[in-house]
Design a protein around this motif. Structure first.
Motif: not given
Length: 308
Positions: A142-151
């Motif tokens: 749900n955290n957009s920064e976490t998604v960005h880091y994962a990608a």
């Protein structure tokens, strides 16, 4: 006057008694709980073979079982004989060499964004297999920064593996088995990383298969190549070819445990007990017990019925 000692009276008695027992047992089975039907069947069979005495002994045994809990003893024994022991020896070796037991997945499911980003970045230089499983959790966070880091981490890892493959291909020399082993190691780590999509995984598996099929005849003295070829055939759903590769490994290296263990693993996965037996026999005939990896030795000994 009727003579009850005549044989036909005994036959008549057995017939009438048997019919009575069958009718009563059928009526009782319809009325009783499923767990009790076996008891009624046992009483009926005993009574058919031992008229009168069978009923008395059967009822006495049934009452004694209810009074003293014999049924629980039978259930406990059934659990005992069907119990499958956990191979703790294998888990001990797996735990000592694996980092997959770290709680990364649990952490990625929490709402601690800073900690999640730190864990995701740590995956870049870690030796954890199937990193894609953890990164996919980050991509759905749900955290957009976490998604960005994962990608970003996914892209970094993919780029790194592609460069490793390119470098290993340039260093490949048919006369140097170690160069081929390094290249195969990159393929194995890339395929096991979990960062590729379905099409990318299929493409890499096909590429790796072509490489192995080309190089195995040139470096036929290396047993690990037959294992790698067989494993890749399994990934691609070519099970018959995989079995052929493992049998070839056994044929060329009869004192090496690898081929036998891969065949046992394959047959066990398919519950093919018929084919496991001869492989176990050949393993114990041609391979020293101390040469079987400790992480697998215990279960192999149990399967072969060998005392520890």
């Amino acid at each position: 006057m009727v003579n009850f000692q005549e044989p036909y009276w005994l036959i008549f008695f057995y017939v009438i008694h048997g019919l009575t027992v069958l009718i009563v047992s059928l009526l009782l089975r319809k009325r009783m709980h499923e767990n009790k039907k076996g008891t009624i069947t046992w009483l009926a069979i005993t009574s058919l073979f031992l008229p009168i005495i069978g009923e008395l002994l059967g009822l006495a045994a049934w009452l004694a079982a209810k009074a003293f809990g014999t049924n629980h003893m039978i259930d406990d024994y059934d659990d005992y004989v069907t119990f499958t022991p956990l191979n703790l020896e294998y888990l001990r070796y797996e735990a000592s060499s694996s980092m997959d037991l770290s709680p990364i997945s649990d952490a990625l499911l929490r709402n601690d964004g800073a900690n999640q980003k730190e864990l995701i970045v740590s995956l870049i230089n870690s030796d954890i297999s199937n990193k894609g499983r953890h990164l996919n959790l980050g991509l759905t966070n749900n955290n957009s920064e976490t998604v960005h880091y994962a990608a970003t981490t996914m892209n970094v890892l993919s780029s790194r593996f592609e460069k490793e493959l390119e470098h290993a291909r340039k260093e490949l020399a048919p006369e140097a088995p170690m160069s081929f082993e390094r290249l195969c190691s990159v393929y194995e780590r890339y395929l096991g990383s979990g960062i590729l999509d379905e099409n990318g995984q299929a493409r890499l598996e096909k590429q790796y298969e072509q490489l192995l099929e080309e190089m195995v005849p040139k470096l036929e003295k290396e047993p690990w190549m037959y294992r790698s070829l067989g494993d890749n055939y399994i990934r691609r759903g070519k099970e018959e070819k995989a079995v052929e590769a493992f049998h070839e490994m056994v044929s060329r290296f009869p004192a090496h445990p690898g081929g036998y263990l891969k065949l046992i693993e394959f047959y066990y996965a398919g519950r093919d007990w018929t084919n496991i037996k001869p492989v176990l026999y050949d393993l114990f005939q041609h391979v020293k017990e101390e040469d079987i990896p400790e992480s697998q030795r215990f279960i192999i000994q149990q399967m072969g019925g060998k005392a520890l």
